[in-house]
Scaffold this motif. Structure first.
Motif, PDB file in Angstrom:
ATOM      1  N   VAL A  19     -21.236  -2.996  14.603  1.00 21.47           N
ATOM      2  CA  VAL A  19     -22.647  -3.123  14.974  1.00 21.47           C
ATOM      3  C   VAL A  19     -23.115  -4.503  14.554  1.00 21.47           C
ATOM      4  N   GLY A  20     -23.677  -5.230  15.509  1.00 24.30           N
ATOM      5  CA  GLY A  20     -24.185  -6.565  15.244  1.00 24.30           C
ATOM      6  C   GLY A  20     -25.689  -6.589  15.335  1.00 24.30           C
ATOM      7  N   ASP A  21     -26.209  -7.616  15.945  1.00 22.12           N
ATOM      8  CA  ASP A  21     -27.642  -7.859  16.033  1.00 22.12           C
ATOM      9  C   ASP A  21     -28.301  -6.839  16.955  1.00 22.12           C
ATOM     10  N   VAL A  22     -29.059  -5.907  16.374  1.00 20.94           N
ATOM     11  CA  VAL A  22     -29.803  -4.937  17.174  1.00 20.94           C
ATOM     12  C   VAL A  22     -31.280  -5.294  17.231  1.00 20.94           C
ATOM     13  N   GLY A  23     -31.655  -6.392  16.579  1.00 23.92           N
ATOM     14  CA  GLY A  23     -33.048  -6.810  16.577  1.00 23.92           C
ATOM     15  C   GLY A  23     -33.896  -5.841  15.774  1.00 23.92           C
ATOM     16  N   GLY A  24     -35.151  -5.825  16.041  1.00 20.01           N
ATOM     17  CA  GLY A  24     -36.054  -4.950  15.308  1.00 20.01           C
ATOM     18  C   GLY A  24     -36.404  -3.685  16.059  1.00 20.01           C
ATOM     19  N   ASP A  25     -35.705  -3.387  17.152  1.00 18.90           N
ATOM     20  CA  ASP A  25     -36.016  -2.224  17.970  1.00 18.90           C
ATOM     21  C   ASP A  25     -35.666  -0.931  17.218  1.00 18.90           C
ATOM     22  N   PRO A  26     -36.657  -0.113  16.897  1.00 20.25           N
ATOM     23  CA  PRO A  26     -36.391   1.112  16.127  1.00 20.25           C
ATOM     24  C   PRO A  26     -35.424   2.066  16.827  1.00 20.25           C
ATOM     25  N   HIS A  27     -35.494   2.134  18.160  1.00 22.40           N
ATOM     26  CA  HIS A  27     -34.588   3.020  18.900  1.00 22.40           C
ATOM     27  C   HIS A  27     -33.137   2.539  18.772  1.00 22.40           C
ATOM     28  N   ALA A  28     -32.907   1.224  18.900  1.00 25.12           N
ATOM     29  CA  ALA A  28     -31.559   0.671  18.759  1.00 25.12           C
ATOM     30  C   ALA A  28     -31.053   0.839  17.333  1.00 25.12           C
ATOM     31  N   ILE A  29     -31.945   0.672  16.356  1.00 21.96           N
ATOM     32  CA  ILE A  29     -31.556   0.840  14.948  1.00 21.96           C
ATOM     33  C   ILE A  29     -31.171   2.290  14.680  1.00 21.96           C
ATOM     34  N   ALA A  30     -31.921   3.232  15.225  1.00 20.88           N
ATOM     35  CA  ALA A  30     -31.591   4.654  15.047  1.00 20.88           C
ATOM     36  C   ALA A  30     -30.229   4.968  15.664  1.00 20.88           C
ATOM     37  N   GLY A  31     -29.952   4.385  16.844  1.00 25.62           N
ATOM     38  CA  GLY A  31     -28.654   4.586  17.472  1.00 25.62           C
ATOM     39  C   GLY A  31     -27.531   3.969  16.661  1.00 25.62           C
ATOM     40  N   ALA A  32     -27.769   2.776  16.115  1.00 24.90           N
ATOM     41  CA  ALA A  32     -26.749   2.121  15.286  1.00 24.90           C
ATOM     42  C   ALA A  32     -26.466   2.948  14.037  1.00 24.90           C
ATOM     43  N   LEU A  33     -27.494   3.500  13.417  1.00 22.25           N
ATOM     44  CA  LEU A  33     -27.297   4.363  12.244  1.00 22.25           C
ATOM     45  C   LEU A  33     -26.431   5.562  12.592  1.00 22.25           C
ATOM     46  N   LYS A  34     -26.685   6.129  13.763  1.00 24.99           N
ATOM     47  CA  LYS A  34     -25.902   7.295  14.185  1.00 24.99           C
ATOM     48  C   LYS A  34     -24.446   6.916  14.435  1.00 24.99           C
ATOM     49  N   LEU A  35     -24.213   5.759  15.095  1.00 26.62           N
ATOM     50  CA  LEU A  35     -22.841   5.320  15.335  1.00 26.62           C
ATOM     51  C   LEU A  35     -22.106   5.005  14.037  1.00 26.62           C
ATOM     52  N   LEU A  36     -22.827   4.443  13.066  1.00 30.43           N
ATOM     53  CA  LEU A  36     -22.224   4.117  11.779  1.00 30.43           C
ATOM     54  C   LEU A  36     -22.140   5.330  10.854  1.00 30.43           C
ATOM     55  N   LYS A  37     -22.743   6.434  11.284  1.00 33.46           N
ATOM     56  CA  LYS A  37     -22.800   7.671  10.498  1.00 33.46           C
ATOM     57  C   LYS A  37     -23.472   7.437   9.144  1.00 33.46           C
ATOM     58  N   LEU A  38     -24.582   6.700   9.189  1.00 28.42           N
ATOM     59  CA  LEU A  38     -25.380   6.438   8.001  1.00 28.42           C
ATOM     60  C   LEU A  38     -26.673   7.246   8.079  1.00 28.42           C
ATOM     61  N   PRO A  39     -27.179   7.719   6.940  1.00 35.55           N
ATOM     62  CA  PRO A  39     -28.411   8.513   6.967  1.00 35.55           C
ATOM     63  C   PRO A  39     -29.643   7.650   7.230  1.00 35.55           C
ATOM     64  N   ALA A  40     -30.604   8.229   7.894  1.00 32.92           N
ATOM     65  CA  ALA A  40     -31.875   7.536   8.140  1.00 32.92           C
ATOM     66  C   ALA A  40     -32.752   7.639   6.893  1.00 32.92           C
ATOM     67  N   GLY A  41     -33.653   6.687   6.734  1.00 33.54           N
ATOM     68  CA  GLY A  41     -34.596   6.721   5.636  1.00 33.54           C
ATOM     69  C   GLY A  41     -34.017   6.323   4.279  1.00 33.54           C
ATOM     70  N   GLN A  42     -32.872   5.661   4.264  1.00 30.14           N
ATOM     71  CA  GLN A  42     -32.236   5.259   3.010  1.00 30.14           C
ATOM     72  C   GLN A  42     -32.256   3.750   2.813  1.00 30.14           C
ATOM     73  N   GLY A  43     -32.981   3.023   3.681  1.00 31.10           N
ATOM     74  CA  GLY A  43     -33.079   1.574   3.557  1.00 31.10           C
ATOM     75  C   GLY A  43     -32.137   0.798   4.459  1.00 31.10           C
ATOM     76  N   PHE A  44     -31.289   1.491   5.209  1.00 29.37           N
ATOM     77  CA  PHE A  44     -30.368   0.808   6.113  1.00 29.37           C
ATOM     78  C   PHE A  44     -31.083   0.222   7.322  1.00 29.37           C
ATOM     79  N   GLU A  45     -32.246   0.765   7.657  1.00 31.30           N
ATOM     80  CA  GLU A  45     -32.983   0.287   8.829  1.00 31.30           C
ATOM     81  C   GLU A  45     -33.338  -1.187   8.706  1.00 31.30           C
TER      82      GLU A  45
END
Length: 176
Positions: A80-106
């Motif tokens: 996962v590279g540059d997803v910009g600040g788009d919350p939808h793209a960030i949520a998708g990247a978190l899911k692909l990386l299998k990282l939890p939401a709301g833990q500061g990865f956003e």
């Protein structure tokens, strides 16, 4: 393209190692043959000694627009590279990386990509920023941050200039 890739991979003997690069996977996914190829390479890659690198710029190409076509269970490695600040793209990247939401990865994902800010404003000085490229990579259950800096490879400057596709160049290769 999907039919040809299918033939090139599956008509070769199983014991022969194969590498398949698929860029802009969204176009293959729009056809039945492409969807079948993607599913087959995800499930049969070890059996056929196949390493498939399937690329796309948007997480939705692997998750489906509404989440109904989620292929994260079929992925082994994710970059996962540059997803910009788009919350939808960030949520998708978190899911692909299998990282939890709301833990500061956003916030961390929002700052990935190049260190320097791409801007056409000549008054904005970003030379102080780190110009290295950054990615997050998931390999099996491990997630790592990869940082690459090419500033010491001055003998390759002409290659980097030729490959520069930033918006600061016009279509003919000159300054914007």
């Amino acid at each position: 393209a999907a039919w040809l890739a299918n033939r090139l991979v599956y008509e070769k003997p199983r014991h022969v190692r194969k590498v398949l690069f698929l860029d802009e996977n969204k176009y293959l996914e729009s056809t039945g043959a492409g969807r079948t190829l993607n599913l087959r390479i995800a499930r049969d890659s070890r059996k056929y000694l196949l390493r498939a690198l399937v690329c796309s710029q948007l997480p939705d190409d692997f998750l489906g627009l509404d989440g109904s076509d989620d292929k994260t269970a079929l992925t082994y490695e994710v970059f996962v590279g540059d997803v910009g600040g788009d919350p939808h793209a960030i949520a998708g990247a978190l899911k692909l990386l299998k990282l939890p939401a709301g833990q500061g990865f956003e916030q961390f994902l929002a700052e990935l990509g190049s260190g320097g800010e791409d801007t056409l404003d000549e008054d904005t000085d970003t030379s102080y920023q780190d110009q290295a490229r950054r990615w997050m990579i998931r390999m099996a259950d491990d997630v790592e941050l990869v940082r690459s800096s090419w500033i010491h490879y001055v003998h390759l400057a002409h290659v980097f200039e030729a490959l520069n596709s930033s918006s600061s160049k016009n279509a003919l290769g000159g300054p914007a």
